[in-house]
Design a protein around this motif. Structure first.
Motif, PDB file in Angstrom:
ATOM      1  N   UNK A   1       0.186  -0.852  -0.270  1.00 51.24           N
ATOM      2  CA  UNK A   1      -0.263   0.193  -0.049  1.00 51.24           C
ATOM      3  C   UNK A   1       0.578   1.346  -0.117  1.00 51.24           C
ATOM      4  N   UNK A   2       2.043   1.226   0.341  1.00 52.45           N
ATOM      5  CA  UNK A   2       3.029   2.549   0.401  1.00 52.45           C
ATOM      6  C   UNK A   2       3.284   2.695  -0.782  1.00 52.45           C
ATOM      7  N   UNK A   3       3.956   1.777  -1.195  1.00 54.67           N
ATOM      8  CA  UNK A   3       4.606   1.530  -2.457  1.00 54.67           C
ATOM      9  C   UNK A   3       3.376   1.944  -3.540  1.00 54.67           C
ATOM     10  N   UNK A   4       2.466   1.499  -3.247  1.00 57.57           N
ATOM     11  CA  UNK A   4       1.238   1.676  -4.517  1.00 57.57           C
ATOM     12  C   UNK A   4       1.105   3.870  -4.269  1.00 57.57           C
ATOM     13  N   UNK A   5       1.069   3.469  -3.461  1.00 62.70           N
ATOM     14  CA  UNK A   5       0.736   5.774  -2.899  1.00 62.70           C
ATOM     15  C   UNK A   5       2.158   6.621  -3.505  1.00 62.70           C
ATOM     16  N   UNK A   6       3.225   5.190  -3.330  1.00 65.16           N
ATOM     17  CA  UNK A   6       4.918   6.881  -3.433  1.00 65.16           C
ATOM     18  C   UNK A   6       5.437   6.455  -4.031  1.00 65.16           C
ATOM     19  N   UNK A   7       5.046   5.604  -5.241  1.00 67.37           N
ATOM     20  CA  UNK A   7       5.856   4.714  -6.330  1.00 67.37           C
ATOM     21  C   UNK A   7       6.706   6.463  -6.835  1.00 67.37           C
TER      22      UNK A   7
ATOM     23  N   UNK B   1       3.503   4.193  10.132  1.00 70.70           N
ATOM     24  CA  UNK B   1       3.903   3.150   9.215  1.00 70.70           C
ATOM     25  C   UNK B   1       5.227   2.126  10.390  1.00 70.70           C
ATOM     26  N   UNK B   2       5.968   1.150  10.023  1.00 70.84           N
ATOM     27  CA  UNK B   2       6.934   0.892  10.551  1.00 70.84           C
ATOM     28  C   UNK B   2       8.268   0.703  10.169  1.00 70.84           C
ATOM     29  N   UNK B   3       9.072   0.474  10.844  1.00 70.20           N
ATOM     30  CA  UNK B   3      10.734   0.602   9.776  1.00 70.20           C
ATOM     31  C   UNK B   3      10.697  -0.494   9.005  1.00 70.20           C
ATOM     32  N   UNK B   4      10.428  -1.855   9.775  1.00 65.58           N
ATOM     33  CA  UNK B   4      10.114  -2.354   9.279  1.00 65.58           C
ATOM     34  C   UNK B   4       9.392  -2.885   7.437  1.00 65.58           C
ATOM     35  N   UNK B   5       8.510  -2.350   7.691  1.00 66.12           N
ATOM     36  CA  UNK B   5       7.234  -1.839   6.460  1.00 66.12           C
ATOM     37  C   UNK B   5       7.760  -0.883   5.659  1.00 66.12           C
ATOM     38  N   UNK B   6       8.592  -0.186   6.292  1.00 67.10           N
ATOM     39  CA  UNK B   6       9.091   1.476   5.817  1.00 67.10           C
ATOM     40  C   UNK B   6      10.115   0.638   4.091  1.00 67.10           C
TER      41      UNK B   6
END
Length: 334
Positions: free
Chosen positions: A265-271, A299-304
């Motif tokens: 979800x993070x990657x999709x929003x910010x890619x 967001x957590x460090x690992x997921x980021x």
């Protein structure tokens, strides 16, 4: 669905993922540590994050106003932050964590003849770890709408004394970290052209704001941001630090959700932001940052870092090495 306090570990732990490419060496070139009345983020919490699965080898601490001295001349009070970071680094290393190999401290670049003395004291107190200075130019147009409203004086980038201070940094082999908002990117480009002898590091893409009056202008803001980054990239003395887009002020709204985003979800929003910046500057002038604990609100460090790795999954091994390690090592002289 149970709600957790934002940034709370229990809230973050709702999303657990297998670590992507765990052997990729990483230098985290942008994090903070602080002790405030409502929340502490110190050695043990930072170690918990950096030990969550990714191969964090070194870090760079960036100025955030922590532990300034309470006495003495005001222009020397930021020396307290450098002393604080050295104490924290010793504690982290003693616990088996990564060394804070670089420190970006604060000095008022308009100090004139007193500036070199301040820089020399930072250098001595940092035990050689001082790599640069951050004197933020962020000037909030609508401070009431922001979680972290910058209060720099108007026109700081045009100030002749400030520009002379930047030249002193270049002469001493130090870099400048720039924190400002998206509508100040053009002024930053003009600044970069005026001091080609000094390496300037753009923090957080220039902090595109997405809350308050900016919330309904995202397409316009992103379109202009892309143009500004492309023009900025023509300045060979500018390096882009990529991250810091999970702050509440960026407007993605993750901090208000019942659960944080996954890396997908993070990657999709910010890619799109990341790939455009890398296309403009090239991997050799880009570095991936955590901006923790500010982005920990979302967001957590690992997921980021999983998300950052997924954004550049199709890049070559050499390009990934530059983005996650090589550029930071070279630019900050680690």
């Amino acid at each position: 669905m149970e709600w957790y306090s934002i940034g709370d570990q229990a809230w973050l732990d709702q999303v657990e993922e297998e670590i992507v490419d765990p052997d990729l060496p990483i230098i985290d070139p942008h994090h903070h540590l602080w002790r405030y009345s409502d929340v502490d983020y110190l050695a043990e919490k930072f170690l918990q994050d950096t030990s969550s699965g990714h191969r964090i080898e070194k870090t760079v601490y960036v100025q955030c106003g922590s532990e300034y001295r309470n006495d003495g001349p005001e222009y020397l009070q930021p020396l307290g932050e450098t002393e604080f970071v050295i104490r924290q680094s010793r504690q982290i290393e003693g616990l088996g964590g990564p060394a804070i190999a670089g420190i970006v401290s604060h000095a008022d670049l308009r100090l004139g003849d007193r500036l070199e003395d301040v820089l020399n004291q930072h250098l001595e107190l940092s035990e050689g770890r001082l790599k640069g200075i951050r004197h933020a130019a962020a000037k909030a147009e609508f401070p009431d709408a922001l979680h972290i409203p910058g209060d720099a004086p108007e026109g700081l980038y045009e100030d002749a004394k400030f520009r002379n201070g930047l030249r002193v940094l270049g002469q001493k082999g130090l870099t400048y970290d720039a924190w400002h908002y998206h509508y100040q990117n053009q002024a930053f480009t003009a600044l970069a052209k005026s001091v080609p002898e000094t390496i300037l590091i753009l923090d957080h893409f220039g902090t595109p704001v997405g809350v308050g009056p900016y919330a309904k202008k995202q397409k316009e803001i992103v379109s202009q941001l892309k143009k500004d980054l492309r023009e900025m990239s023509k300045c060979e003395n500018v390096v882009a630090k990529l991250g810091g887009l999970a702050m509440p002020d960026n407007g993605f709204g993750w901090e208000t959700n019942s659960r944080p985003p996954t890396s997908d979800e993070f990657a999709a929003a910010q890619r799109d932001y990341y790939l455009h910046a890398i296309e403009c500057f090239g991997p050799e002038r880009c570095m991936m940052e955590s901006n923790f604990p500010v982005d920990r609100n979302s967001i957590s460090y690992a997921v980021l870092f999983n998300g950052l790795k997924k954004i550049v999954a199709d890049f070559s091994v050499e390009e990934k090495q530059q983005l996650f390690h090589g550029t930071a090592s070279r630019v900050y002289r680690l």
